[in-house]
Write a protein that holds these residues in place. Structure first.
Motif, short mmCIF file in Angstrom:
data_model
loop_
_atom_site.label_atom_id
_atom_site.label_comp_id
_atom_site.label_asym_id
_atom_site.label_seq_id
_atom_site.Cartn_x
_atom_site.Cartn_y
_atom_site.Cartn_z
N GLY A 77 11.06 26.17 3.28
CA GLY A 77 10.29 25.32 2.30
C GLY A 77 8.68 25.34 2.45
O GLY A 77 8.22 26.44 2.79
N ALA A 78 8.24 24.15 2.35
CA ALA A 78 6.86 23.94 2.44
C ALA A 78 6.32 22.64 2.99
O ALA A 78 7.16 21.35 2.55
CB ALA A 78 5.98 24.22 1.17
N SER A 79 5.29 22.46 3.78
CA SER A 79 4.87 21.09 4.30
C SER A 79 3.28 20.95 3.95
O SER A 79 2.54 21.98 4.30
CB SER A 79 5.26 20.92 5.76
OG SER A 79 6.63 20.96 5.95
N ILE A 80 3.13 19.81 3.42
CA ILE A 80 1.62 19.66 3.47
C ILE A 80 0.87 18.25 3.73
O ILE A 80 2.09 17.33 3.93
CB ILE A 80 1.11 19.89 2.01
CG1 ILE A 80 1.82 18.93 0.92
CG2 ILE A 80 1.27 21.23 1.42
CD1 ILE A 80 1.19 18.80 -0.52
N ALA A 81 0.01 18.08 3.85
CA ALA A 81 -0.47 16.52 4.08
C ALA A 81 -1.63 16.09 3.24
O ALA A 81 -2.44 16.82 2.82
CB ALA A 81 -0.90 16.45 5.66
N LEU A 82 -1.54 14.63 2.90
CA LEU A 82 -2.36 13.92 2.11
C LEU A 82 -3.27 12.96 2.97
O LEU A 82 -2.55 12.43 3.74
CB LEU A 82 -1.84 13.50 0.88
CG LEU A 82 -1.55 14.44 -0.56
CD1 LEU A 82 -0.35 15.50 -0.02
CD2 LEU A 82 -1.05 13.60 -1.65
N TYR A 83 -4.56 13.14 2.68
CA TYR A 83 -5.33 12.03 3.53
C TYR A 83 -6.24 11.32 2.87
O TYR A 83 -6.83 11.59 1.51
CB TYR A 83 -5.91 12.80 4.77
CG TYR A 83 -5.48 13.41 5.66
CD1 TYR A 83 -4.45 13.07 6.78
CD2 TYR A 83 -5.07 14.93 5.37
CE1 TYR A 83 -4.04 13.58 7.73
CE2 TYR A 83 -4.34 15.78 6.42
CZ TYR A 83 -3.61 14.94 7.36
OH TYR A 83 -2.89 15.83 8.22
N ARG A 84 -6.70 10.08 3.63
CA ARG A 84 -7.80 9.29 3.01
C ARG A 84 -8.44 8.72 4.37
O ARG A 84 -7.38 8.40 5.23
CB ARG A 84 -7.32 8.20 2.16
CG ARG A 84 -8.63 7.40 1.56
CD ARG A 84 -7.86 6.29 0.92
NE ARG A 84 -9.14 5.36 0.29
CZ ARG A 84 -9.71 5.28 -0.93
NH1 ARG A 84 -9.14 6.33 -1.55
NH2 ARG A 84 -10.55 4.53 -1.08
N ALA A 85 -9.75 8.55 4.57
CA ALA A 85 -10.36 8.39 5.77
C ALA A 85 -10.28 6.75 5.78
O ALA A 85 -10.14 6.14 6.92
CB ALA A 85 -11.73 8.83 6.13
N SER A 86 -10.76 5.87 5.07
CA SER A 86 -10.90 4.36 4.87
C SER A 86 -10.52 3.88 3.42
O SER A 86 -10.85 4.28 2.34
CB SER A 86 -12.34 4.06 5.05
OG SER A 86 -12.44 2.62 5.12
N PRO A 87 -9.44 3.07 3.46
CA PRO A 87 -8.43 2.83 4.64
C PRO A 87 -7.81 4.17 4.96
O PRO A 87 -7.51 5.04 4.40
CB PRO A 87 -7.57 1.88 4.16
CG PRO A 87 -7.40 2.21 2.82
CD PRO A 87 -8.86 2.42 2.27
N SER A 88 -7.08 4.28 6.30
CA SER A 88 -6.61 5.41 6.97
C SER A 88 -5.32 5.63 6.30
O SER A 88 -4.36 4.48 6.25
CB SER A 88 -6.41 5.12 8.38
OG SER A 88 -5.51 6.13 8.94
N VAL A 89 -5.16 6.65 5.60
CA VAL A 89 -3.90 7.08 4.98
C VAL A 89 -3.44 8.62 5.29
O VAL A 89 -4.37 9.38 5.46
CB VAL A 89 -4.09 7.03 3.42
CG1 VAL A 89 -2.71 7.16 2.78
CG2 VAL A 89 -4.16 5.65 2.97
N GLU A 90 -2.18 8.84 5.74
CA GLU A 90 -1.62 9.93 6.07
C GLU A 90 -0.22 10.21 5.32
O GLU A 90 0.59 9.33 5.85
CB GLU A 90 -1.64 10.19 7.41
CG GLU A 90 -1.24 11.68 7.79
CD GLU A 90 -1.10 11.88 9.09
OE1 GLU A 90 -0.10 12.13 9.83
OE2 GLU A 90 -2.30 11.80 9.76
#
Length: 443
Positions: A77-90
């Motif tokens: 399959g496939a794996s990805i990540a979505l982020y945000r620095a502030s506030p901290s989001v993963e």
């Protein structure tokens, strides 16, 4: 995959969300993920991810997500990540497009948890999860405090990892702030019982799942009102449990998470203030209390009167100490960059590095005794020379070699050997404390 938690020892708790849903993959990532992303974009108020990471990082867009999935795709399959620095989001997304039973796994961490103190944002989050669970049928989904979830024993709840992965969420182990119970759990508890759970919101979803939200807000989970609500819902769904027992356990968890004011030994505060971040967030307050109570022995690696040098070429021996020190710098400069500076802060960074690595107990004793400890002693003595105006007094027995600072002479090689005896010795005989003690006696 798991959402990471901040390593900052002062970091607030976070909201932890997990969902494993069925995926009806028809050959296009974009089409299958459109409902997921629409719900995310319209409900992630104040915490929307803005970065997508596949083979490389890109600004958030649906096109970026499809490209990242294509880049990371393999036979599973496939794996990805979505982020945000502030506030901290993963936000981690795993897609397994199996023709027999495709699966979408979403793991989301948002910090701080105080972001979810208000009713409106919490209800938007609930509506987003409802949309996800309605489109991607789940066995179980939950959202709750990261720290409290750890104290509850999640994700295995006392089971061995292999058994837990094989069995999945096979029965109701815990009731969190937000829960989506899949058809198997609904049937096990009884649909009528599930739909009459005493909670802020209980809703039957079209695919047979049931959404249960205990309270309007997530951040106040340690309050007495929240714990009572949590206990009532749990006992309602597990009538073999007793309310008083469940509530007592929840209160104990709240007490374990109550903030503890740091009151560290002043000489060790630079080091001890950094150690709690090395533990799970649910353990940090208990560790702060333990470190508050910790009192190391007073440094006794010193003499009131110097033993005169007994080496034939003192300058050559002093240079050899420099070579030893440089060998430590060469070995550790990538892991402890401040080692180049030879400052008190460098010593604290070394203390932390050796403790984090459990260096004395992970590496061979003969290597430590023959190389690491002597190099560390030379480095420690060098810091006393550079930062406190000390003077080396070499001796044939290296552990008798001294650094004169003020009216005392200090034994850095002896301190380094003691420091390297065990993980506990790294704290009992820290480099940081040794320097502070020598500093006090400089004049």
């Amino acid at each position: 995959m798991t959402a990471s938690s901040s390593r900052d020892p002062n970091a607030a708790d976070g909201l932890r969300f997990l969902l494993e849903g069925a995926l009806d993959y028809r050959g296009e990532w974009g089409a299958e993920l459109t409902p997921f992303l629409m719900a995310l974009e319209s409900h992630a108020e104040g915490w929307m991810p803005d970065v997508v990471k596949g083979a490389r990082r890109r600004k958030y867009s649906r096109e970026s997500i499809v490209r990242a999935l294509d880049e990371r795709r393999d036979e599973h399959g496939a794996s990805i990540a979505l982020y945000r620095a502030s506030p901290s989001v993963e936000l981690m997304l795993d897609l397994n497009p199996s023709p027999r039973r495709g699966q979408l796994t979403c793991s989301l961490g948002i910090q701080p948890l105080s972001l979810f103190s208000g009713r409106e944002r919490c209800m938007m989050f609930v509506d987003m999860v409802r949309n996800w669970a309605a489109h991607y049928p789940v066995d179980y989904a939950m959202a709750h405090s990261l720290a409290d979830r750890q104290l509850a024993g999640a994700p295995y709840f006392g089971r061995e990892e292999k058994a837990a992965r094989r069995e999945g969420f096979d029965k109701l182990y815990e009731v969190f702030w937000l829960n989506v119970f899949g058809p198997r759990l609904v049937e096990a508890a009884g649909r009528e019982r599930m739909l009459t759970t005493p909670a802020h919101r209980v809703e039957a979803l079209p695919n047979g799942s049931v959404l249960v939200v205990l309270r309007p807000t997530a951040a106040d989970f340690t309050s007495e009102e929240s714990r009572v609500a949590q206990a009532r819902a749990h006992v309602h769904l597990r009538p073999e449990l007793t309310f008083d027992t469940v509530l007592r356990t929840l209160r104990e968890r709240s007490a374990a998470l109550a903030p503890v004011e740091p009151r560290f030994h002043p000489d060790l505060a630079p080091l001890l203030s950094r150690l709690p971040e090395e533990f799970a967030i649910s353990e940090r307050q208990r560790k702060i209390a333990e470190f508050n109570a910790f009192r190391p022995p007073e440094p006794d690696e010193w003499l009131p009167v110097a033993h005169p040098s007994d080496v034939e070429e003192p300058e050559r021996v002093r240079n050899s100490y420099g070579d030893l020190s440089e060998s430590l710098v060469a070995a550790l400069h990538t892991k402890v960059p401040s080692i180049f500076d030879a400052t008190p802060e460098s010593l604290t960074d070394l203390d932390l590095y050796f403790w984090r690595e459990n260096f004395p107990e992970r590496y061979k004793r003969d290597l430590i005794d023959a190389h690491t400890a002597p190099a560390l002693g030379a480095y420690l003595g060098g810091v006393l020379v550079r930062r406190l105006g000390g003077t080396w007094i070499p001796r044939q027995n290296i552990e008798e070699s001294q650094v004169r600072v003020g009216k005392r002479v200090w034994l850095p090689f002896l301190r380094a050997r003691r420091h390297m005896q065990s993980r506990q010795a790294l704290l009992d005989y820290s480099l940081t404390q040794f320097f502070r003690e020598a500093e006090r006696h400089r004049d």
